[in-house]
Write a protein that holds these residues in place. Structure first.
Motif, short mmCIF file in Angstrom:
data_model
loop_
_atom_site.label_atom_id
_atom_site.label_comp_id
_atom_site.label_asym_id
_atom_site.label_seq_id
_atom_site.Cartn_x
_atom_site.Cartn_y
_atom_site.Cartn_z
N ALA A 86 40.45 46.97 65.43
CA ALA A 86 39.15 47.40 64.90
C ALA A 86 38.58 48.56 65.72
O ALA A 86 37.94 49.46 65.16
N LEU A 87 38.83 48.57 67.04
CA LEU A 87 38.32 49.65 67.87
C LEU A 87 38.99 50.99 67.54
O LEU A 87 38.40 52.04 67.78
N TYR A 88 40.20 50.95 67.02
CA TYR A 88 40.87 52.20 66.64
C TYR A 88 40.59 52.60 65.20
O TYR A 88 40.72 53.78 64.84
N ARG A 89 40.20 51.65 64.36
CA ARG A 89 39.91 51.98 62.97
C ARG A 89 38.73 52.95 62.84
O ARG A 89 38.77 53.90 62.04
N ALA A 90 37.69 52.72 63.63
CA ALA A 90 36.48 53.55 63.51
C ALA A 90 36.76 55.01 63.86
O ALA A 90 36.42 55.91 63.07
N PRO A 91 37.36 55.33 65.02
CA PRO A 91 37.64 56.74 65.31
C PRO A 91 38.66 57.35 64.34
O PRO A 91 38.61 58.56 64.07
N ALA A 92 39.56 56.53 63.81
CA ALA A 92 40.50 57.05 62.82
C ALA A 92 39.76 57.52 61.57
O ALA A 92 40.03 58.61 61.04
N ALA A 93 38.82 56.70 61.13
CA ALA A 93 38.03 57.08 59.95
C ALA A 93 37.21 58.34 60.22
O ALA A 93 37.13 59.24 59.37
N ARG A 94 36.61 58.42 61.41
CA ARG A 94 35.82 59.61 61.75
C ARG A 94 36.68 60.87 61.80
O ARG A 94 36.22 61.98 61.52
N ALA A 95 37.95 60.70 62.17
CA ALA A 95 38.85 61.86 62.27
C ALA A 95 39.47 62.23 60.93
O ALA A 95 40.27 63.17 60.87
N GLY A 96 39.12 61.51 59.87
CA GLY A 96 39.59 61.90 58.54
C GLY A 96 40.80 61.15 58.03
O GLY A 96 41.38 61.54 57.01
N VAL A 97 41.20 60.08 58.69
CA VAL A 97 42.34 59.29 58.22
C VAL A 97 41.95 58.57 56.93
O VAL A 97 40.88 57.97 56.83
N LEU A 99 46.24 62.96 76.87
CA LEU A 99 46.19 63.37 75.48
C LEU A 99 45.36 62.45 74.60
O LEU A 99 44.52 62.89 73.84
N MET A 100 45.61 61.15 74.68
CA MET A 100 45.03 60.23 73.73
C MET A 100 43.85 59.48 74.31
O MET A 100 43.99 58.81 75.31
N PRO A 101 42.68 59.58 73.71
CA PRO A 101 41.54 58.81 74.22
C PRO A 101 41.72 57.33 73.93
O PRO A 101 42.20 56.93 72.87
N ASP A 102 41.34 56.51 74.89
CA ASP A 102 41.40 55.06 74.73
C ASP A 102 39.98 54.53 74.56
O ASP A 102 39.01 55.20 74.90
N PRO A 103 39.83 53.32 74.03
CA PRO A 103 38.50 52.71 74.00
C PRO A 103 37.91 52.67 75.41
O PRO A 103 38.61 52.42 76.39
N GLY A 104 36.63 52.92 75.52
CA GLY A 104 35.97 52.91 76.81
C GLY A 104 35.70 51.50 77.30
O GLY A 104 35.82 50.52 76.56
N ASP A 105 35.29 51.40 78.57
CA ASP A 105 35.01 50.11 79.17
C ASP A 105 33.95 49.34 78.38
O ASP A 105 34.06 48.12 78.20
N THR A 106 32.92 50.05 77.92
CA THR A 106 31.85 49.37 77.18
C THR A 106 32.37 48.79 75.88
O THR A 106 32.03 47.66 75.50
N GLN A 107 33.21 49.55 75.17
CA GLN A 107 33.79 49.05 73.93
C GLN A 107 34.66 47.82 74.18
O GLN A 107 34.61 46.85 73.43
N ILE A 108 35.46 47.88 75.23
CA ILE A 108 36.33 46.75 75.56
C ILE A 108 35.49 45.51 75.85
O ILE A 108 35.76 44.41 75.34
N ALA A 109 34.44 45.69 76.65
CA ALA A 109 33.59 44.55 77.01
C ALA A 109 32.88 43.98 75.80
O ALA A 109 32.78 42.75 75.63
N ARG A 110 32.34 44.84 74.93
CA ARG A 110 31.60 44.36 73.77
C ARG A 110 32.50 43.74 72.71
O ARG A 110 32.02 42.99 71.85
N ALA A 111 33.81 44.04 72.77
CA ALA A 111 34.75 43.46 71.83
C ALA A 111 35.41 42.19 72.38
O ALA A 111 36.37 41.69 71.80
N GLY A 112 34.89 41.68 73.49
CA GLY A 112 35.38 40.41 74.02
C GLY A 112 36.53 40.52 74.98
O GLY A 112 37.07 39.50 75.41
N GLY A 113 36.92 41.76 75.35
CA GLY A 113 38.02 41.93 76.28
C GLY A 113 37.59 41.73 77.72
O GLY A 113 36.42 41.46 78.01
#
Length: 495
Positions: free
Chosen positions: A170-181, A64-78
């Protein structure tokens, strides 16, 4: 029915994960999902500490819920994880590994862990982690995302990740804003209730009146909307006695390893979560024995120490009337084995699946609470087993843990495995069978007898099967890239 209106209270990863998931899942109009801040944005302990490590999302829950992708995780220092190394739990100097994924391979109808009992009876030394692709890769510092091909030994691996919680938010803030939150004006000032106990509206410091069909409490242990007082809180401190967590960031130029480390100490235990450029060091202990100076020295001498209370337990009901508590507002667990980020993510996924289609959410609420309680209690049993089965002797903290009477459900799991070699698994299990197998085996809980089907296998046949498994895994390991190389490729877009 008109579009569902949802108000989420909170500032951390729980609030923004829920906002992104709910707004995307509902394909909501702008403003249908709103967040109201509590003013606690500077408190990183949501759901727990400065960083967290996840177990792999089990297949059925990742629909159901999309998670940050591998690229996002890597670029965010994870970084990524193939398991957890545990040292000192089964006695000072002892080390074992909790791999993510399956162990060995069956020989016909005989599972590998039962075959291992046969091999041991024939005089061979067998450790389950030596027959785990994930464990071998992790300890060699190698990582490749497991593929879907069931014919590849890589499909026996499963991967989690390590993440700084501020970066994950921060990785969840961006898609939340795009979805109209949208964010409410001001901060949460008051919670106003109807005569029946449901939330009528939230009042903000800017004078805004926030009304909704569903409220989500993502305010952490404060539980600003639902409260977590003694009346509704089921306390687990009898089995998970640590009540304090100290956390510090550690700088380290070395590449992160693809596993976390949990080291038992006389007064509790210490965890290292590896990130790019360093990591986070946690000390989990009872408050009377908390030593911030010791942790600071271990973290490099000048680290800022973050203190957070750890009150292990859960709500009797996470969803009451028109409000759902998620994250540490709903449950908090000792993170030795099951991360609070894991329970948060499961709660959001469960809420997506059970969003009410009418004002009467009786059935949805009951099913949510049933599954919430089952998952939390299963997670509690696994975490509590680490304390109950510990092999540290002559230390009051650990002796007390070992002497505590475990929950009936955990006692049954231990007794069943010791008698039959069968792992009792239930609905809404956060752990795979292999996790329980390694935990029991490395802490001295082993079947009393060889299973009859395994007993009939010729020693040479069992030995050859084990050798084939090892040879395939070693050959695959040689072709896997270093974890650091995988992260670098993802950061640069080459992967």
């Amino acid at each position: 029915m008109t579009a569902l209106r949802i108000i989420i209270a909170g500032d951390g990863v729980a609030a923004w994960m829920a906002a992104a998931a709910l707004a995307s899942g509902l394909r909501a109009a702008p403003g249908a999902v709103r967040i109201v801040s509590t003013g606690d944005a500077d408190t990183p302990a949501e759901p727990f500490g400065l960083a967290d490590t996840t177990l792999p999302w089990l297949g059925a829950r990742r629909v159901l819920m999309p998670d940050p992708g591998d690229t996002q995780i890597a670029r965010a220092g994870g970084s990524f994880s193939f398991g957890i190394a545990l040292s000192g739990w089964n006695g000072p100097g002892g080390t074992w590994f909790h791999p993510f994924g399956s162990i060995g391979a069956p020989l016909g109808p005989v599972t590998f862990h039962r075959l291992a009992q046969k091999l041991r009876a024939d005089g061979e030394s067998v450790r389950f982690a030596n027959f785990s692709m994930a464990a071998l890769a992790a300890q060699a510092g190698r990582f490749r995302r497991p593929g879907p091909d069931p014919g590849s030994v890589l499909s026996t691996c499963a991967a989690g990740y390590h993440m700084d919680l501020d970066q994950l938010t921060a990785l969840y803030r961006a898609p939340a804003a795009r979805a109209g939150v949208t964010a409410a004006d001001g901060m949460l000032a008051r919670v106003e209730h109807s005569p029946d106990g449901a939330i009528d509206h939230l009042a903000t410091t800017a004078g805004e009146r926030l009304e909704a069909d569903l409220f989500v409490d993502a305010t952490g242990t404060a539980a600003r909307l639902t409260g977590n007082g003694q009346r509704n809180w089921i306390d687990w401190s009898a089995w998970l006695p640590a009540d304090t967590v100290l956390s510090a960031r550690v700088a380290d130029a070395q590449a992160p390893l693809p596993f976390s480390h949990a080291e038992a100490m006389p007064s509790g235990w210490r965890r290292f979560v590896p990130l790019q450029g360093g990591g986070v060091l946690d000390q989990v202990c009872v408050s009377a024995l908390a030593d911030g100076e010791e942790l600071a020295r271990a973290a490099g001498g000048a680290a800022e120490i973050h203190h957070a209370p750890l009150r292990c337990g859960r709500h009797e009901e996470a969803w009451r009337r028109n409000c759902v508590a998620i994250g540490s507002a709903a449950a908090l667990i000792d993170p030795v084995a099951v991360s609070n980020l894991q329970l948060l993510r499961s709660g959001v996924d469960r809420l997506l699946a059970l969003l009410p289609a009418s004002a009467d959410a009786t059935a949805e609420r009951a099913e949510y609470n049933r599954r919430f309680a089952a998952e939390c209690d299963n997670a509690r049993d696994y975490a509590a087993a680490h304390y109950a089965l510990n092999g540290r002797r002559g230390e009051s903290f650990w002796d007390g843990c070992r002497d505590a009477v475990v929950p009936d459900s955990l006692a049954y799991r231990i007794e069943l495995y010791a008698a039959t070699g069968k792992i009792a698994l239930y609905d809404d299990e956060p752990l795979e069978e292999s996790a329980w197998l390694c935990l029991f085996d490395e802490n001295g809980v082993r079947p009393a007898r060889i299973h009859p089907m395994a007993a009939g296998i010729a020693p040479v046949e069992a030995h050859r099967h084990a050798e084939r498994i090892r040879s395939v895994m070693i050959e695959t390991l040689r072709g896997m890239p270093p974890h650091a190389e995988t992260l670098a490729a993802l950061r640069s877009g080459r992967s």
